[in-house]
Design a protein around this motif. Structure first.
Motif, PDB file in Angstrom:
ATOM      1  N   PHE A  55      -0.667 -34.359 -27.879  1.00 21.09           N
ATOM      2  CA  PHE A  55      -0.222 -35.689 -28.279  1.00 21.09           C
ATOM      3  C   PHE A  55       0.205 -35.657 -29.736  1.00 21.09           C
ATOM      4  O   PHE A  55       0.022 -34.667 -30.432  1.00 21.09           O
ATOM      5  N   ILE A  56       0.802 -36.754 -30.184  1.00 25.76           N
ATOM      6  CA  ILE A  56       1.363 -36.842 -31.525  1.00 25.76           C
ATOM      7  C   ILE A  56       0.748 -38.038 -32.242  1.00 25.76           C
ATOM      8  O   ILE A  56       0.656 -39.133 -31.678  1.00 25.76           O
ATOM      9  N   ILE A  57       0.345 -37.815 -33.487  1.00 24.04           N
ATOM     10  CA  ILE A  57      -0.140 -38.892 -34.347  1.00 24.04           C
ATOM     11  C   ILE A  57       0.995 -39.189 -35.320  1.00 24.04           C
ATOM     12  O   ILE A  57       1.423 -38.312 -36.067  1.00 24.04           O
ATOM     13  N   LEU A  58       1.499 -40.406 -35.265  1.00 25.18           N
ATOM     14  CA  LEU A  58       2.682 -40.788 -36.046  1.00 25.18           C
ATOM     15  C   LEU A  58       2.389 -41.895 -37.043  1.00 25.18           C
ATOM     16  O   LEU A  58       1.819 -42.927 -36.681  1.00 25.18           O
ATOM     17  N   ASP A  59       2.819 -41.687 -38.274  1.00 27.02           N
ATOM     18  CA  ASP A  59       2.799 -42.762 -39.259  1.00 27.02           C
ATOM     19  C   ASP A  59       3.974 -43.687 -38.925  1.00 27.02           C
ATOM     20  O   ASP A  59       5.007 -43.230 -38.435  1.00 27.02           O
ATOM     21  N   VAL A  60       3.831 -44.962 -39.173  1.00 28.55           N
ATOM     22  CA  VAL A  60       4.923 -45.902 -38.897  1.00 28.55           C
ATOM     23  C   VAL A  60       5.998 -45.799 -39.970  1.00 28.55           C
ATOM     24  O   VAL A  60       7.173 -45.617 -39.665  1.00 28.55           O
ATOM     25  N   GLN A  61       5.602 -45.918 -41.237  1.00 25.63           N
ATOM     26  CA  GLN A  61       6.586 -45.962 -42.325  1.00 25.63           C
ATOM     27  C   GLN A  61       6.697 -44.614 -43.020  1.00 25.63           C
ATOM     28  O   GLN A  61       5.733 -44.147 -43.633  1.00 25.63           O
ATOM     29  N   MET A  62       7.883 -44.005 -42.879  1.00 26.58           N
ATOM     30  CA  MET A  62       8.173 -42.725 -43.525  1.00 26.58           C
ATOM     31  C   MET A  62       9.625 -42.737 -43.969  1.00 26.58           C
ATOM     32  O   MET A  62      10.447 -43.454 -43.396  1.00 26.58           O
ATOM     33  N   PRO A  63       9.955 -41.920 -44.970  1.00 29.86           N
ATOM     34  CA  PRO A  63      11.367 -41.776 -45.339  1.00 29.86           C
ATOM     35  C   PRO A  63      12.132 -41.147 -44.165  1.00 29.86           C
ATOM     36  O   PRO A  63      11.552 -40.420 -43.375  1.00 29.86           O
ATOM     37  N   GLY A  64      13.405 -41.427 -44.075  1.00 27.66           N
ATOM     38  CA  GLY A  64      14.176 -40.902 -42.938  1.00 27.66           C
ATOM     39  C   GLY A  64      13.823 -41.698 -41.694  1.00 27.66           C
ATOM     40  O   GLY A  64      13.730 -42.921 -41.731  1.00 27.66           O
ATOM     41  N   LEU A  65      13.578 -40.992 -40.616  1.00 27.13           N
ATOM     42  CA  LEU A  65      13.211 -41.660 -39.365  1.00 27.13           C
ATOM     43  C   LEU A  65      11.804 -42.229 -39.469  1.00 27.13           C
ATOM     44  O   LEU A  65      10.874 -41.521 -39.829  1.00 27.13           O
ATOM     45  N   ASN A  66      11.654 -43.509 -39.121  1.00 28.28           N
ATOM     46  CA  ASN A  66      10.301 -44.064 -39.110  1.00 28.28           C
ATOM     47  C   ASN A  66       9.622 -43.692 -37.792  1.00 28.28           C
ATOM     48  O   ASN A  66      10.241 -43.150 -36.882  1.00 28.28           O
ATOM     49  N   GLY A  67       8.331 -43.974 -37.707  1.00 26.57           N
ATOM     50  CA  GLY A  67       7.567 -43.600 -36.526  1.00 26.57           C
ATOM     51  C   GLY A  67       8.087 -44.204 -35.238  1.00 26.57           C
ATOM     52  O   GLY A  67       8.086 -43.560 -34.190  1.00 26.57           O
ATOM     53  N   LEU A  68       8.553 -45.457 -35.294  1.00 24.16           N
ATOM     54  CA  LEU A  68       9.075 -46.104 -34.087  1.00 24.16           C
ATOM     55  C   LEU A  68      10.329 -45.398 -33.585  1.00 24.16           C
ATOM     56  O   LEU A  68      10.514 -45.240 -32.377  1.00 24.16           O
ATOM     57  N   GLU A  69      11.174 -44.940 -34.500  1.00 23.54           N
ATOM     58  CA  GLU A  69      12.383 -44.220 -34.101  1.00 23.54           C
ATOM     59  C   GLU A  69      12.026 -42.853 -33.503  1.00 23.54           C
ATOM     60  O   GLU A  69      12.622 -42.431 -32.513  1.00 23.54           O
ATOM     61  N   VAL A  70      11.043 -42.182 -34.081  1.00 20.99           N
ATOM     62  CA  VAL A  70      10.589 -40.902 -33.514  1.00 20.99           C
ATOM     63  C   VAL A  70      10.061 -41.150 -32.104  1.00 20.99           C
ATOM     64  O   VAL A  70      10.383 -40.404 -31.168  1.00 20.99           O
ATOM     65  N   GLN A  71       9.270 -42.214 -31.939  1.00 17.35           N
ATOM     66  CA  GLN A  71       8.742 -42.553 -30.617  1.00 17.35           C
ATOM     67  C   GLN A  71       9.886 -42.783 -29.628  1.00 17.35           C
ATOM     68  O   GLN A  71       9.841 -42.287 -28.501  1.00 17.35           O
ATOM     69  N   ARG A  72      10.917 -43.514 -30.041  1.00 15.67           N
ATOM     70  CA  ARG A  72      12.071 -43.768 -29.154  1.00 15.67           C
ATOM     71  C   ARG A  72      12.737 -42.463 -28.735  1.00 15.67           C
ATOM     72  O   ARG A  72      13.105 -42.288 -27.580  1.00 15.67           O
ATOM     73  N   ARG A  73      12.869 -41.546 -29.679  1.00 20.76           N
ATOM     74  CA  ARG A  73      13.525 -40.267 -29.373  1.00 20.76           C
ATOM     75  C   ARG A  73      12.674 -39.376 -28.479  1.00 20.76           C
ATOM     76  O   ARG A  73      13.199 -38.493 -27.811  1.00 20.76           O
ATOM     77  N   LEU A  74      11.371 -39.608 -28.479  1.00 19.01           N
ATOM     78  CA  LEU A  74      10.469 -38.843 -27.610  1.00 19.01           C
ATOM     79  C   LEU A  74      10.332 -39.482 -26.232  1.00 19.01           C
ATOM     80  O   LEU A  74       9.720 -38.902 -25.340  1.00 19.01           O
ATOM     81  N   SER A  75      10.886 -40.668 -26.070  1.00 20.17           N
ATOM     82  CA  SER A  75      10.764 -41.411 -24.821  1.00 20.17           C
ATOM     83  C   SER A  75      11.133 -40.521 -23.631  1.00 20.17           C
ATOM     84  O   SER A  75      12.141 -39.838 -23.639  1.00 20.17           O
ATOM     85  N   GLY A  76      10.269 -40.532 -22.631  1.00 16.55           N
ATOM     86  CA  GLY A  76      10.524 -39.739 -21.440  1.00 16.55           C
ATOM     87  C   GLY A  76       9.951 -38.331 -21.513  1.00 16.55           C
ATOM     88  O   GLY A  76       9.967 -37.605 -20.527  1.00 16.55           O
ATOM     89  N   SER A  77       9.430 -37.938 -22.676  1.00 15.32           N
ATOM     90  CA  SER A  77       8.882 -36.582 -22.816  1.00 15.32           C
ATOM     91  C   SER A  77       7.485 -36.475 -22.204  1.00 15.32           C
ATOM     92  O   SER A  77       7.015 -35.383 -21.927  1.00 15.32           O
ATOM     93  N   GLY A  78       6.831 -37.629 -22.032  1.00 17.24           N
ATOM     94  CA  GLY A  78       5.485 -37.619 -21.487  1.00 17.24           C
ATOM     95  C   GLY A  78       4.418 -37.288 -22.521  1.00 17.24           C
ATOM     96  O   GLY A  78       3.250 -37.186 -22.194  1.00 17.24           O
TER      97      GLY A  78
END
Length: 128
Positions: A55-78
């Protein structure tokens, strides 16, 4: 042969937070790799198809892609996602959970709560 060791990725731009989480995970027998940005993590993920954390532990606010965008890009990966943030915004929390996050913790979080959340995510295979 023994059971393979659990492996987690921590994506947080605050190095001290990443180190503390990595140390906490190691104390309960979980290996962790840290990334300072979502961009770097996604680059590694796309360049190494066999690179699959439990699993992945993601910070929400980061420079570049934020955590929500990373989550969207991982969508469907399980791959289950646990969010951590210093800025608890109900809209962001709802968006993260609606996107499939298994937990949303506000920093600073209690170590015992964090470990319980991690164990629950592993036991359930990330399904809530």
């Amino acid at each position: 042969m023994g059971k393979p060791k659990r492996f987690v990725v921590v994506v947080d731009d605050d190095e001290s937070v990443s180190r503390a989480i990595k140390r906490l995970l190691r104390s309960i027998g979980i290996a962790a790799e840290t990334f300072a940005s979502g961009d770097v993590f996604l680059d590694v993920l796309s360049s190494m198809p066999s690179y699959r954390p439990d699993f992945i532990i993601l910070d929400v606010q980061m420079p570049g892609l934020n955590g929500l965008e990373v989550q969207r890009r991982l969508s469907g990966s399980g791959t289950p996602v646990i969010f951590i943030t210093a800025h608890d915004d109900i809209g962001v929390r709802e968006q993260a959970l609606a996107g499939g996050a298994v937990a949303f913790l506000q920093k600073p979080f209690d170590d015992e709560l964090f470990i319980k959340t991690i164990r629950t995510a592993l036991e359930e295979g990330g399904r809530s």
